[in-house]
Design an enzyme around this catalytic site. Structure first.
Site, PDB file in Angstrom:
ATOM      1  CD  GLU A   1      -2.909  -1.173   0.146  1.00  0.00           C
ATOM      2  OE1 GLU A   1      -3.124  -0.364  -0.513  1.00  0.00           O
ATOM      3  OE2 GLU A   1      -3.743  -2.218   0.309  1.00  0.00           O
TER       4      GLU A   1
ATOM      5  CB  CYS B   1      -5.311  -1.940   7.649  1.00  0.00           C
ATOM      6  SG  CYS B   1      -5.295  -3.570   8.443  1.00  0.00           S
TER       7      CYS B   1
ATOM      8  CG  HIS C   1      -3.757  -4.999   3.278  1.00  0.00           C
ATOM      9  ND1 HIS C   1      -4.100  -3.615   2.568  1.00  0.00           N
ATOM     10  CD2 HIS C   1      -4.393  -4.989   4.389  1.00  0.00           C
ATOM     11  CE1 HIS C   1      -4.881  -3.109   3.785  1.00  0.00           C
ATOM     12  NE2 HIS C   1      -5.103  -3.817   4.693  1.00  0.00           N
TER      13      HIS C   1
END
Length: 160
Positions: free
Chosen positions: A19, A81, A100
């Site tokens: 991410e 998250c 993730h």
């Protein structure tokens, strides 16, 4: 400066997802303990998006772990998250990462996940050691050093 790596499970993922950034607004779902950010945002008057100082796209291009697909994302969702990532990026001046991972399974056992995370995090640390980032990162950083002889890829840690 310290570098924080968050690992979050995405039960619908079929690959490891790196991410790049976190968003401040649009949090509607409560976490497992019922917490929901006030007004659906992490920080009132905070920037809409904060990106990691690590180029997740570059990490994704450089690394390869047999049997593991790794993808790049600019949208970590709007759940615990991403909320945690946003706050880490904000308080750490961009020195954070969110990875993730899929649920462990027969096709994705813990041993493979451990190896993949070791390769990914090592690459991130090497990127942070590039001359243009090294000066700001070197002070008070924590470095992961692979433990010798450990086939599971555990790490020992030392302070710089």
């Amino acid at each position: 400066m310290q570098f924080v790596v968050h690992i979050g499970m995405d039960t619908s993922a079929k690959a490891i997802i790196l991410e790049q950034c976190a968003k401040n607004r649009s949090y509607q779902d409560a976490d497992i303990r019922g917490f929901r950010p006030a007004c659906g945002e992490c920080l009132p008057d905070g920037p809409e998006v904060i990106a990691s100082e690590v180029s997740m796209k570059a990490v994704r291009k450089r690394i390869a772990v047999e049997g593991v697909e790794v993808i790049f994302s600019r949208d970590a969702g709007r759940y615990v998250c991403d909320y945690t990532y946003y706050l880490s990026l904000h308080h750490g001046n961009g020195y954070a990462a969110l990875i993730h991972v899929p649920r462990l399974s027969l096709w994705f056992p813990a041993r493979l996940l451990g190896k993949a995370l070791q390769v990914i995090i090592q690459d991130m640390l090497e990127e942070l050691r590039k001359p243009e980032l090294e000066a700001s990162f070197a002070e008070n950083s924590t470095v992961a050093i692979p433990a010798q002889g450990n086939q599971l890829g555990d790490c020992s840690f030392r302070e710089n």
